[in-house]
Design an enzyme around this catalytic site. Structure first.
Site, PDB file in Angstrom:
ATOM      1  N   TYR A 161      46.418  68.831 -11.972  1.00 43.16           N
ATOM      2  CA  TYR A 161      47.789  68.426 -11.635  1.00 43.16           C
ATOM      3  C   TYR A 161      48.484  67.857 -12.880  1.00 43.16           C
ATOM      4  CZ  TYR A 161      51.609  65.787  -9.442  1.00 43.16           C
ATOM      5  OH  TYR A 161      52.849  65.285  -9.097  1.00 43.16           O
TER       6      TYR A 161
HETATM    7  N1  LIG Z   1      54.869  61.868  -4.508  1.00 40.90           N
HETATM    8  C1  LIG Z   1      54.602  61.455  -5.743  1.00 40.90           C
HETATM    9  O1  LIG Z   1      53.923  60.438  -5.972  1.00 40.90           O
HETATM   10  C2  LIG Z   1      55.167  62.208  -6.923  1.00 40.90           C
HETATM   11  C3  LIG Z   1      55.208  61.567  -8.176  1.00 40.90           C
HETATM   12  C4  LIG Z   1      55.701  62.256  -9.279  1.00 40.90           C
HETATM   13  C5  LIG Z   1      56.138  63.556  -9.129  1.00 40.90           C
HETATM   14  N2  LIG Z   1      56.091  64.153  -7.895  1.00 40.90           N
HETATM   15  C6  LIG Z   1      56.559  65.530  -7.814  1.00 40.90           C
HETATM   16  O2  LIG Z   1      57.651  65.588  -6.926  1.00 40.90           O
HETATM   17  C7  LIG Z   1      57.688  66.874  -6.312  1.00 40.90           C
HETATM   18  C8  LIG Z   1      57.749  66.719  -4.808  1.00 40.90           C
HETATM   19  O3  LIG Z   1      56.632  65.969  -4.396  1.00 40.90           O
HETATM   20  P1  LIG Z   1      56.501  65.329  -2.938  1.00 40.90           P
HETATM   21  O4  LIG Z   1      55.771  64.070  -3.133  1.00 40.90           O
HETATM   22  O5  LIG Z   1      57.788  65.352  -2.233  1.00 40.90           O
HETATM   23  O6  LIG Z   1      55.468  66.389  -2.311  1.00 40.90           O
HETATM   24  P2  LIG Z   1      55.326  67.005  -0.850  1.00 40.90           P
HETATM   25  O7  LIG Z   1      53.935  67.541  -0.776  1.00 40.90           O
HETATM   26  O8  LIG Z   1      55.770  66.044   0.197  1.00 40.90           O
HETATM   27  O9  LIG Z   1      56.379  68.219  -0.900  1.00 40.90           O
HETATM   28  C9  LIG Z   1      56.137  69.371  -1.634  1.00 40.90           C
HETATM   29  C10 LIG Z   1      56.733  70.550  -0.893  1.00 40.90           C
HETATM   30  O10 LIG Z   1      56.468  71.722  -1.680  1.00 40.90           O
HETATM   31  C11 LIG Z   1      56.146  72.780  -0.794  1.00 40.90           C
HETATM   32  N3  LIG Z   1      55.356  73.800  -1.488  1.00 40.90           N
HETATM   33  C12 LIG Z   1      54.112  73.680  -1.986  1.00 40.90           C
HETATM   34  N4  LIG Z   1      53.697  74.848  -2.476  1.00 40.90           N
HETATM   35  C13 LIG Z   1      54.724  75.732  -2.310  1.00 40.90           C
HETATM   36  C14 LIG Z   1      54.882  77.105  -2.614  1.00 40.90           C
HETATM   37  N5  LIG Z   1      53.905  77.829  -3.172  1.00 40.90           N
HETATM   38  N6  LIG Z   1      56.050  77.690  -2.315  1.00 40.90           N
HETATM   39  C15 LIG Z   1      57.053  76.972  -1.724  1.00 40.90           C
HETATM   40  N7  LIG Z   1      56.932  75.686  -1.387  1.00 40.90           N
HETATM   41  C16 LIG Z   1      55.781  75.069  -1.678  1.00 40.90           C
HETATM   42  C17 LIG Z   1      55.341  72.110   0.322  1.00 40.90           C
HETATM   43  O11 LIG Z   1      55.311  72.889   1.515  1.00 40.90           O
HETATM   44  C18 LIG Z   1      56.107  70.774   0.489  1.00 40.90           C
HETATM   45  O12 LIG Z   1      57.092  70.854   1.471  1.00 40.90           O
HETATM   46  C19 LIG Z   1      56.448  67.612  -6.807  1.00 40.90           C
HETATM   47  O13 LIG Z   1      56.793  68.398  -7.916  1.00 40.90           O
HETATM   48  C20 LIG Z   1      55.532  66.489  -7.240  1.00 40.90           C
HETATM   49  O14 LIG Z   1      54.584  66.904  -8.200  1.00 40.90           O
HETATM   50  C21 LIG Z   1      55.626  63.508  -6.802  1.00 40.90           C
END
Ligand SMILES: NC(=O)c1ccc[n+]([C@@H]2O[C@H](COP(=O)([O-])OP(=O)(O)OC[C@H]3O[C@@H](n4cnc5c(N)ncnc54)[C@H](O)[C@@H]3O)[C@@H](O)[C@H]2O)c1
Length: 258
Positions: A161
């Site tokens: 990741y």
């Molecule tokens: N939550 C955290 O702590 C955090 C911190 C830093 C960065 N991020 C980044 O923020 C972004 C959103 O994270 P989140 O926490 O809302 O995650 P989440 O898992 O709640 O949401 C991610 C969404 O992406 C969709 N997804 C995954 N694979 C897919 C694919 N192949 N095609 C289409 N859709 C797909 C999933 O169905 C989900 O709805 C991500 O890029 C994550 O890396 C999250």
């Protein structure tokens, strides 16, 4: 007027990937509040439909587009559907990502690394390759890649990741420089931990340990709220952002000072 703002369309439409929940849904809602027409892209069709209904109920113009961003044919179809319903996109938010399995890096399988890179890096690349050429032709666009502080600092037991997010940061810098004179700006944001379902792949005790470890390193000692991430993304998606490209925007409660 600069090349970055001169061709902003009157009716702006945005594509947000991974928008069925969490940070992507918050960004979709925030861009809708700015008056944009929103194509919500996600592979989870059920949750996506609920998300679209919730935003529509708030008065937003949204389209739910089920799509797996790892499949270029899906992406092309999703783009055609989005353009037919909402017009040419002037904003792309590459937000969809997966965390992958937690575990020691030396025990990780190559297949697992490929699975994470397929979504987090190649998925984002494919969406950019499909959507951005139209922006370049029209002379205006905003691309925001949602990376992570993990991509700057590395997270133990989540090497795939973290490496994928480092790749996304680097891709942002390269593409931003390549397109710097086109009116299309490409930036990324690097949030620290947000309390979303991305951690649902872990069981409860793993999740508690991870959260404690992550929060310990945040000087503000709390999760970032998804609305806070959306606020930063909204500025980067707007015409008000006009002289930043290939840049990395920190939102980590003081954890990263760079
Ligand atoms: N939550 C955290 O702590 C955090 C911190 C830093 C960065 N991020 C980044 O923020 C972004 C959103 O994270 P989140 O926490 O809302 O995650 P989440 O898992 O709640 O949401 C991610 C969404 O992406 C969709 N997804 C995954 N694979 C897919 C694919 N192949 N095609 C289409 N859709 C797909 C999933 O169905 C989900 O709805 C991500 O890029 C994550 O890396 C999250």
């Amino acid at each position: 007027m600069t090349p970055s703002d001169s061709r902003e369309p009157a009716q702006r439409s945005a594509i947000v990937t991974g928008a069925a929940r969490g940070i992507g849904l918050a960004i979709g809602a925030r861009l809708a509040a700015d008056g944009m027409l929103i194509a919500l892209w996600d592979r989870d069709a059920g949750q996506l439909e609920e998300a679209a209904q919730a935003l529509s109920a708030q008065g937003a113009t949204v389209l739910a587009v089920p799509v797996d961003i790892t499949d270029r044919a899906h992406v092309d179809r999703a783009l055609a559907q989005s353009m037919e319903a909402l017009g040419q996109p002037s904003v792309l938010v590459n937000n969809a990502a997966i965390l992958g399995r937690s575990g020691p890096t030396l025990d990780a399988s190559l297949d697992e690394w490929k699975r994470v890179f397929d979504v987090n890096v190649f998925g984002a690349l494919q969406c950019a390759q499909a959507v951005v050429p139209g922006m370049v032709r029209r002379g205006y666009g905003r691309v925001v890649n949602v990376a992570s502080i993990a991509g700057k600092e590395g997270n133990p037991f989540a090497a795939a990741y973290a490496a994928s997010k480092a790749a996304l940061i680097s891709m942002t810098k390269s593409l931003g420089k390549e397109l710097a004179e086109t009116g299309v700006l490409v930036n990324c944001i690097t949030p620290s931990a947000a309390d979303t379902d991305i951690f649902a792949v872990y069981d409860q005790s793993q999740r508690a340990q991870l959260e404690a470890r992550l929060l310990e390193r945040v000087p503000m000692k709390r999760f970032v709220r998804v609305e806070e991430v959306a606020e930063m993304a909204a500025w980067l998606c707007s015409v008000r952002c006009s002289f930043s490209t290939g840049a990395v925007f920190d939102i980590s409660g003081g954890r990263a000072m760079y």
